[in-house]
Write a protein that holds these residues in place. Structure first.
Motif, PDB file in Angstrom:
ATOM      1  N   LEU A   1     -45.316  59.857  92.165  1.00 43.43           N
ATOM      2  CA  LEU A   1     -45.997  60.066  91.165  1.00 43.43           C
ATOM      3  C   LEU A   1     -46.294  61.230  90.633  1.00 43.43           C
ATOM      4  O   LEU A   1     -46.222  61.769  89.595  1.00 43.43           O
ATOM      5  CB  LEU A   1     -47.197  59.056  90.698  1.00 43.43           C
ATOM      6  N   ASN A   2     -46.925  62.185  91.750  1.00 46.69           N
ATOM      7  CA  ASN A   2     -47.464  63.356  91.445  1.00 46.69           C
ATOM      8  C   ASN A   2     -46.269  64.470  91.307  1.00 46.69           C
ATOM      9  O   ASN A   2     -46.356  65.336  90.602  1.00 46.69           O
ATOM     10  CB  ASN A   2     -48.428  63.932  92.738  1.00 46.69           C
ATOM     11  N   LYS A   3     -45.255  64.134  92.197  1.00 44.51           N
ATOM     12  CA  LYS A   3     -44.075  64.743  92.036  1.00 44.51           C
ATOM     13  C   LYS A   3     -43.421  64.962  90.610  1.00 44.51           C
ATOM     14  O   LYS A   3     -43.144  65.653  89.976  1.00 44.51           O
ATOM     15  CB  LYS A   3     -42.869  64.428  92.919  1.00 44.51           C
ATOM     16  N   ILE A   4     -43.250  63.516  90.188  1.00 44.71           N
ATOM     17  CA  ILE A   4     -42.856  63.373  88.861  1.00 44.71           C
ATOM     18  C   ILE A   4     -43.684  64.017  87.793  1.00 44.71           C
ATOM     19  O   ILE A   4     -43.278  64.765  86.765  1.00 44.71           O
ATOM     20  CB  ILE A   4     -42.907  61.719  88.498  1.00 44.71           C
ATOM     21  N   ASN A   5     -45.156  63.881  87.940  1.00 44.30           N
ATOM     22  CA  ASN A   5     -45.915  64.610  87.012  1.00 44.30           C
ATOM     23  C   ASN A   5     -45.605  66.236  86.969  1.00 44.30           C
ATOM     24  O   ASN A   5     -45.780  66.724  85.923  1.00 44.30           O
ATOM     25  CB  ASN A   5     -47.338  64.245  87.727  1.00 44.30           C
ATOM     26  N   SER A   6     -45.652  66.744  88.192  1.00 42.14           N
ATOM     27  CA  SER A   6     -45.487  68.121  88.095  1.00 42.14           C
ATOM     28  C   SER A   6     -44.136  68.466  87.358  1.00 42.14           C
ATOM     29  O   SER A   6     -44.046  69.541  86.891  1.00 42.14           O
ATOM     30  CB  SER A   6     -45.504  68.822  89.354  1.00 42.14           C
TER      31      SER A   6
END
Ligand code: ADP
Length: 401
Positions: free
Chosen positions: A155-160
């Motif tokens: 999720l963090n990857k998608i967010n960044s």
């Protein structure tokens, strides 16, 4: 360095992961139980110490070197304001277990790298190393904690990625605005000069032939259109860089609407106009800006409807001020299209190649109306026509609707 597995070090649960995953990598590579236990113990010792200091650490277990000499290494990175040395108890212990141990500190960003050489008897090569990577990439989480951690990571990857896209879009938007601002200012001067010259020529009526006069009229009309577009471009860039400036004064709206519609009637001789205006209390407006709204709405009604059709303009008094409506029986729009017409540069797809325009007028008009404390909206039916409404309160800020 080829990373086999990596994760963040945030809390005690990650200690368990560090130990178990180090053991598993050791096993997969083919280390003896004693060697993998040594490696895993050193990794969890360092991980424990880092978690004591901070929750921003990361651990990567990797293979480094060149065929046929490889090492297994653990790289732990973290940042801390505290002065940390290899004499710290956890590090000290790990240092004794691992033949290679380095700690580097650059302005509070620490990297600890430790590892051991792998025997040639393991017969490692890059193909095998890629297989290990693939194995750990697809391996099931050890427990529900790791499962949630992995999901969070994704999720963090998608967010960044999304944040980066947004940032890039913003930069592009800023560049576009800057370009519009510079271009419109550069265009304004020559067009003002051309307009002045063509008006001077028009005044020499008696000395020019009928044909020349016709051409001059066309020249005048086109330069006026160009000038309107340039002013719209300038308004858009003003809107982006701050706000439009207003010069409010109290006016009798009915008289103002009459004069404006009359002026626009002569500018659009191929349409019929019908104005019904009620008496309205005095309102506070910027006359030039309000004229711009009338010009845009009536100009659109003319542009998007057939010659000879009627355009109705009404001015109604209400409890708060007035509601103005401009109605045409032109091409109309679908519900979906109506949702976007007040957005910057939006144009309905069908009109892009058939009708001139840049999609700025309604965007600017809606800003002008809301800056007067009013509201703007539209109703439409494809093929049947459109009705645009806007409200003007007695005093700016008295109402919105
Ligand atoms: P422009 O007319 O220069 O394209 P506007 O911002 O004034 O820009 O209008 C945005 C879009 O809304 C137009 O491109 C057109 O698709 C649609 N539109 C506006 N007014 C009308 C109207 N009276 N009838 C049909 N479509 C309209």
């Amino acid at each position: 360095m080829s990373e086999i597995i990596g994760f963040s070090l945030e809390n005690e649960m990650d200690l368990v992961l560090s130990h178990k995953r180090s053991m598993q990598v050791g096993e997969k590579i083919g280390l003896t139980v004693a060697t993998r236990t040594t490696f895993a113990t050193a990794v969890s010792e360092v991980a424990r110490t880092v978690i004591d200091y901070t929750d921003n650490g990361t651990l990567a277990i990797a293979i480094e070197g060149n065929f046929p000499r490889f090492s297994i290494i653990a790289r732990i990175a973290f940042s801390s304001d505290l002065a940390i040395s290899t004499n710290d108890e956890g590090f000290y212990y790990a240092k004794r277990l691992m033949p290679n141990f380095d700690l580097v500190n650059v302005d509070g960003d620490y990297i600890i790298q430790m590892g051991l050489g792998l025997p040639r008897s393991l017969k490692l090569d890059w193909t095998k190393i890629s297989e290990f990577k693939a194995y750990f990439k697809n391996t099931a989480p050890l427990n529900s904690y790791e499962e949630i951690k992995n999901r969070n990571h994704e999720l963090n990857k998608i967010n960044s990625v999304q944040e980066e896209e947004l940032r890039q879009r913003k930069v592009l938007d800023e560049k576009k605005t800057e370009f519009i601002s510079v271009a419109s200012h550069e265009l304004k001067t020559p067009i003002t000069v051309i307009k002045a010259y063509s008006q001077m020529l028009s005044m020499l009526k008696d000395e020019t032939s009928e044909k020349v006069r016709e051409v001059l009229e066309k020249l005048n009309l086109q330069t006026s259109k160009l000038s309107v577009l340039i002013h719209q471009l300038m308004d858009v860039s003003r809107l982006e860089n701050g706000n439009l400036q207003y010069d409010f004064e109290q006016i009798a709206l009915k008289d103002f609407a009459r004069e404006t519609v009359l002026m626009l009637t002569s500018a659009h001789p191929y349409h019929q106009f019908d104005l019904k205006a009620e008496d309205v209390d005095l309102v506070m407006v910027d006359k030039l800006r309000l004229e711009q709204v009338f010009t845009n709405l009536i100009g659109n009604a003319v542009k998007y409807s057939a010659k000879g059709t009627k355009i109705f303009v009404t001015l109604e008094k209400n409890d708060f001020g007035a509601t103005i409506m401009v109605q045409d029986s032109g091409i109309g729009m679908s519900k979906k299209e109506l949702e976007n017409i007040f957005s910057k540069f939006y144009r309905v797809e069908e009109v892009v190649s058939s009708h001139p325009g840049l999609g700025m007028g309604l965007y600017i008009s809606s800003k002008i109306v809301t800056d007067h404390g009013g509201k703007i909206w539209a109703e439409s039916e494809p093929g049947l026509g459109s009705r645009f409404y806007f409200t003007i309160p007695e005093k700016p800020g008295k109402m919105r609707g």
